[in-house]
Design an enzyme around this catalytic site. Structure first.
Site, mmCIF file in Angstrom:
data_model
loop_
_atom_site.group_PDB
_atom_site.id
_atom_site.type_symbol
_atom_site.label_atom_id
_atom_site.label_comp_id
_atom_site.label_asym_id
_atom_site.label_seq_id
_atom_site.Cartn_x
_atom_site.Cartn_y
_atom_site.Cartn_z
ATOM 1 N N VAL A 15 0.837 -1.214 0.000
ATOM 2 C CA VAL A 15 0.000 0.000 0.000
ATOM 3 C C VAL A 15 0.871 1.263 0.000
ATOM 4 C CG1 VAL A 15 -1.863 1.220 1.160
ATOM 5 C CG2 VAL A 15 -1.790 -1.277 1.264
ATOM 6 N N LYS A 108 -6.384 -1.159 10.187
ATOM 7 C CA LYS A 108 -7.619 -1.453 10.946
ATOM 8 C C LYS A 108 -7.339 -2.207 12.226
ATOM 9 C CE LYS A 108 -6.751 -4.387 7.538
ATOM 10 N NZ LYS A 108 -6.478 -4.309 6.117
ATOM 11 N N GLU A 193 -3.135 -10.108 4.511
ATOM 12 C CA GLU A 193 -2.391 -9.486 5.601
ATOM 13 C C GLU A 193 -1.031 -10.165 5.739
ATOM 14 O OE1 GLU A 193 -3.568 -6.719 7.359
ATOM 15 O OE2 GLU A 193 -4.925 -6.923 5.678
ATOM 16 N N ASP A 204 -9.497 -10.009 10.396
ATOM 17 C CA ASP A 204 -9.458 -8.749 9.638
ATOM 18 C C ASP A 204 -10.887 -8.213 9.426
ATOM 19 O OD1 ASP A 204 -7.937 -6.829 7.773
ATOM 20 O OD2 ASP A 204 -9.479 -7.667 6.454
ATOM 21 N N LYS A 208 -12.602 -4.604 10.914
ATOM 22 C CA LYS A 208 -13.369 -3.638 10.113
ATOM 23 C C LYS A 208 -14.805 -3.520 10.630
ATOM 24 C CE LYS A 208 -10.512 -4.770 6.111
ATOM 25 N NZ LYS A 208 -10.330 -5.734 5.011
HETATM 26 P P1 NAP Z 1 3.383 -4.708 3.539
HETATM 27 O O1 NAP Z 1 3.375 -4.923 2.072
HETATM 28 O O2 NAP Z 1 3.905 -5.769 4.433
HETATM 29 O O3 NAP Z 1 4.150 -3.338 3.831
HETATM 30 C C1 NAP Z 1 4.594 -2.932 5.090
HETATM 31 C C2 NAP Z 1 5.874 -2.130 4.874
HETATM 32 O O4 NAP Z 1 6.264 -1.532 6.104
HETATM 33 C C3 NAP Z 1 7.039 -3.003 4.389
HETATM 34 O O5 NAP Z 1 7.701 -2.374 3.334
HETATM 35 C C4 NAP Z 1 7.911 -3.085 5.637
HETATM 36 O O6 NAP Z 1 9.285 -3.254 5.346
HETATM 37 C C5 NAP Z 1 7.660 -1.721 6.250
HETATM 38 N N1 NAP Z 1 8.022 -1.687 7.653
HETATM 39 C C6 NAP Z 1 7.865 -2.644 8.592
HETATM 40 N N2 NAP Z 1 8.362 -2.229 9.778
HETATM 41 C C7 NAP Z 1 8.836 -0.984 9.578
HETATM 42 C C8 NAP Z 1 9.484 -0.027 10.412
HETATM 43 N N3 NAP Z 1 9.753 -0.291 11.683
HETATM 44 N N4 NAP Z 1 9.853 1.152 9.883
HETATM 45 C C9 NAP Z 1 9.593 1.423 8.582
HETATM 46 N N5 NAP Z 1 9.004 0.544 7.736
HETATM 47 C C10 NAP Z 1 8.624 -0.633 8.232
HETATM 48 O O7 NAP Z 1 1.894 -4.399 4.058
HETATM 49 P P2 NAP Z 1 0.698 -3.730 3.237
HETATM 50 O O8 NAP Z 1 -0.103 -4.791 2.590
HETATM 51 O O9 NAP Z 1 1.189 -2.584 2.435
HETATM 52 O O10 NAP Z 1 -0.208 -3.214 4.463
HETATM 53 C C11 NAP Z 1 0.133 -2.034 5.167
HETATM 54 C C12 NAP Z 1 -1.064 -1.646 6.034
HETATM 55 O O11 NAP Z 1 -2.199 -1.407 5.208
HETATM 56 C C13 NAP Z 1 -1.510 -2.714 7.039
HETATM 57 O O12 NAP Z 1 -1.985 -2.084 8.191
HETATM 58 C C14 NAP Z 1 -2.658 -3.412 6.321
HETATM 59 O O13 NAP Z 1 -3.577 -4.026 7.206
HETATM 60 C C15 NAP Z 1 -3.281 -2.230 5.625
HETATM 61 N N6 NAP Z 1 -4.082 -2.553 4.444
HETATM 62 C C16 NAP Z 1 -3.557 -3.337 3.459
HETATM 63 C C17 NAP Z 1 -4.312 -3.583 2.324
HETATM 64 C C18 NAP Z 1 -3.801 -4.438 1.199
HETATM 65 O O14 NAP Z 1 -4.567 -4.691 0.275
HETATM 66 N N7 NAP Z 1 -2.553 -4.893 1.232
HETATM 67 C C19 NAP Z 1 -5.587 -3.021 2.203
HETATM 68 C C20 NAP Z 1 -6.082 -2.209 3.237
HETATM 69 C C21 NAP Z 1 -5.323 -1.979 4.348
HETATM 70 P P3 NAP Z 1 9.852 -4.762 5.125
HETATM 71 O O15 NAP Z 1 9.087 -5.344 3.971
HETATM 72 O O16 NAP Z 1 11.282 -4.543 4.842
HETATM 73 O O17 NAP Z 1 9.567 -5.497 6.403
HETATM 74 N N1 HSE Z 2 -6.171 -8.368 3.820
HETATM 75 C C1 HSE Z 2 -7.218 -7.448 3.595
HETATM 76 C C2 HSE Z 2 -8.219 -8.065 2.650
HETATM 77 C C3 HSE Z 2 -6.670 -6.191 3.009
HETATM 78 O O1 HSE Z 2 -7.929 -9.108 2.062
HETATM 79 O O2 HSE Z 2 -9.310 -7.522 2.522
HETATM 80 C C4 HSE Z 2 -7.699 -5.103 2.896
HETATM 81 O O3 HSE Z 2 -8.048 -4.610 4.152
#
Ligand code: NAP
Ligand code: HSE
Length: 430
Positions: A15, A108, A193, A204, A208
Site C-alpha cells: 500500500v 484497521k 495481511e 481482519d 473492520k
Molecule cells: P506490507 O506490504 O507488508 O508493507 C509494510 C511495509 O512496512 C514493508 O515495506 C515493511 O518493510 C515496512 N516496515 C515494517 N516495519 C517498519 C518499520 N519499523 N519502519 C519502517 N518501515 C517498516 O503491508 P501492506 O499490505 O502494504 O499493508 C500495510 C497496512 O495497510 C496494514 O496495516 C494493512 O492491514 C493495511 N491494508 C492493506 C491492504 C492491502 O490490500 N494490502 C488493504 C487495506 C489496508 P519490510 O518489507 O522490509 O519489512
Molecule cells: N487483507 C485485507 C483483505 C486487506 O484481504 O481484505 C484489505 O483490508
C-alpha cells in the site's frame, strides 16, 4: 486553506508503494482538485532500496527509523502503512499525534484495538486522523457513513469486508481449486495481511466490523465484543451444495441495532443467489447500510490491493490538505456512548448443518430426535454417497434460536457414528 502540505510516509510495502506512486504521479490532479500542493518530503522503510524501486527522488528524505522521522521531519501530515495492532505502528501513531501533526493510516488492526485512545488524542491535540483505507479498501465507506448518511439512524451495517476471503471463496467455487492454492494467489496479488490467518480466520473482517459498528451506531470501538468465525472449515462440498440449493457462501461482518442493543459478528454464511451481494465476487467488497431516512444503500468496490487502497489513503490526505475533517467516529468523544451488546447465541435464523456420519440405520432418527428435543425443526435433508463408513448428511434447519442449535450440536457430535466436528453455516436472508 493552506497552499502546501508536507507529507511523510512510513512503510513502502504494497500500500505504501501505491501511495508514494499516487502522490508523485497524480501530483498535478491532486493540486488542481485540492488547491494545495501535496509534497512528499520524507519516507521510512526498513529497506532503503524501496526508494529507487519506487522512483522516489533523492530530494525526499529517507529514514530507517520512522520515530526519528517524526522528530526530524517538518511534515504536517504523517502516513502509517507498516501494519500491526501494536509495536512500531502504534508508537509512531502516538508520537505523531503528541507532536500535534495530522495522521493517516490503513491499519484497521491498530484502530480496532486502540481507536478510542487515538480518537481522544486527535481531539485533545486538534489534529485529524484519516482511516478511509482501513475499511473495505478502495470503497469510500467511512466518508459515506460519517458524512453522506449523517442524518440517518442506522439499524444495520453489514457486508463482505475481506478481499482475500472473497477471492478464495469465489475462485474455489468457479474452479474447484484447493483452498491453499487460492490463498497463495491472493497473497501474491498483495491482498492478504502479513499474517494471512487474520484474513481466513475472520480477524481482519472483525477489525473492520468493529470500526463500522462504532461509526454507524455511535458506540466506542470494542473489538472484544465481536464473535468471530473464519472460512477454514468451509469445504468444496459445502460450496457446491450451497450452489445447488440456490445459495452462495460469503464471509460477512454483520452489525445490527435493535431495542435490545447492538450485535456485531463475523461469520461465513449462505446468502440467496438472488441477493445483490451474492454477485460481489473476487477481491470486491460490498457494504450495505440501512438508514431510517435513506433506506437501503449498497457500496461496492475493490477491497484490497495496491492501487485501490492507495486511492483511499490519498483521499484522506486530500481532505486534510483542504482543511476538511471530522472526529474519528463523526462525534465528539463525549457523545460516543456505550451500548448493550446482544450475544450471537440470541440470533434467530436458518442454519445449514453438515454431519459426516456412518451410513447405518437409526442415524437420522437419533440426530432428528436431539434437534427436536431442543425445539429445532428440520426443513430439508440430503445424504450423499453410499459408502458404509463415511457419508455427508446435510440439513437445512427452520428458523431457530442459535443457543438451541448449538446445544443440539454439542450433543450430536458426541454420538459414536458422528465422525467429525459438524459444520454449521448460518443462512442470512439478505
Ligand atoms: P506490507 O506490504 O507488508 O508493507 C509494510 C511495509 O512496512 C514493508 O515495506 C515493511 O518493510 C515496512 N516496515 C515494517 N516495519 C517498519 C518499520 N519499523 N519502519 C519502517 N518501515 C517498516 O503491508 P501492506 O499490505 O502494504 O499493508 C500495510 C497496512 O495497510 C496494514 O496495516 C494493512 O492491514 C493495511 N491494508 C492493506 C491492504 C492491502 O490490500 N494490502 C488493504 C487495506 C489496508 P519490510 O518489507 O522490509 O519489512
Ligand atoms: N487483507 C485485507 C483483505 C486487506 O484481504 O481484505 C484489505 O483490508
Amino acid at each position: 486553506m493552506r497552499d502546501i502540505i508536507k507529507v511523510a510516509l512510513a512503510g513502502l510495502g504494497t500500500v505504501g508503494g501505491g501511495v508514494a506512486k499516487a502522490l508523485l504521479k497524480q501530483a498535478d490532479i491532486l493540486s488542481d482538485r485540492t488547491g494545495c500542493k501535496i509534497e512528499l518530503v520524507a519516507v521510512s522503510d526498513l529497506n532503503k532500496n524501496r526508494m529507487s524501486e519506487l522512483e522516489i527522488p533523492n530530494t525526499v528524505s529517507y529514514f530507517s527509523d520512522c520515530l526519528e522521522m517524526v522528530d526530524k521531519s517538518d511534515a504536517d501530515l504523517f502516513i502509517e502503512l507498516m501494519g500491526g495492532a501494536d509495536g512500531i505502528a502504534y508508537k509512531y501513531c502516538q508520537k505523531v499525534l503528541n507532536a500535534k501533526r495530522h495522521f493517516v493510516t490503513a491499519n484497521k488492526a491498530m484502530l480496532a484495538h486502540h481507536g478510542n485512545e487515538i480518537a481522544e488524542l486527535s481531539q485533545k491535540f486538534g489534529v485529524l486522523v484519516g482511516y478511509e483505507a482501513a475499511v473495505a479498501g478502495g470503497i469510500p465507506i467511512i466518508k459515506s457513513v460519517r458524512e453522506g448518511l449523517v442524518s440517518n439512524r442506522i439499524s444495520q451495517v453489514y457486508g463482505i469486508l475481506n478481499g482475500t476471503c472473497n477471492y478464495i471463496l469465489t475462485v474455489m467455487r468457479e474452479t474447484g481449486k484447493a483452498f491453499d492454492e487460492v490463498l497463495a494467489e491472493a497473497q501474491k496479488l498483495g491482498y492478504a495481511e502479513a499474517d494471512p490467518s487474520f484474513d481466513i480466520d475472520g480477524v481482519d473482517t472483525a477489525h473492520k466490523t468493529a470500526l463500522l459498528g462504532a461509526l454507524a451506531f455511535g458506540m466506542p470501538i470494542d473489538f472484544d465484543v465481536l464473535s468471530v468465525e473464519g472460512i477454514r472449515h468451509i469445504s468444496a462440498l459445502d460450496i457446491s451444495f450451497a450452489e445447488e440449493m440456490g445459495y452462495r457462501i460469503k464471509l460477512l461482518g454483520v452489525g445490527r441495532k435493535n431495542d435490545k442493543g447492538v450485535s456485531l459478528n463475523v461469520y461465513p454464511c449462505m446468502i440467496p443467489q438472488t441477493s445483490e451481494i451474492a454477485h460481489v465476487d473476487g477481491v470486491f467488497n460490498a457494504v450495505i447500510t440501512e438508514g431510517d431516512f435513506v433506506g437501503h444503500s449498497m457500496f461496492v468496490g475493490r477491497g484490497a490491493g495496491e492501487t485501490p487502497t492507495a486511492s483511499a489513503v490519498v483521499s484522506d490526505v486530500a481532505d486534510i490538505a483542504m482543511g476538511r475533517g471530522l472526529p474519528l467516529l463523526g462525534l465528539p468523544q463525549s457523545k460516543v456512548k456505550p451500548v448493550s451488546i446482544v450475544d450471537l447465541s440470541e440470533r434467530v435464523g436458518k442454519y445449514y448443518i453438515r454431519f459426516e456420519v456412518m451410513d447405518k440405520p437409526g442415524v437420522v432418527a437419533e440426530i432428528a430426535g436431539i434437534l427436536g428435543a431442543e425445539g429445532v425443526s428440520i426443513a430439508s435433508m440430503i445424504q450423499r454417497g453410499e459408502s458404509k463408513d463415511h457419508v455427508p448428511l446435510m440439513m437445512i434447519l427452520h428458523k431457530s434460536v442459535e443457543a438451541r442449535v448449538q446445544a443440539a450440536l454439542e450433543k450430536i457430535k458426541k454420538l459414536d457414528f458422528v465422525l467429525q466436528e459438524p459444520c454449521m453455516i448460518r443462512i442470512e436472508e439478505v
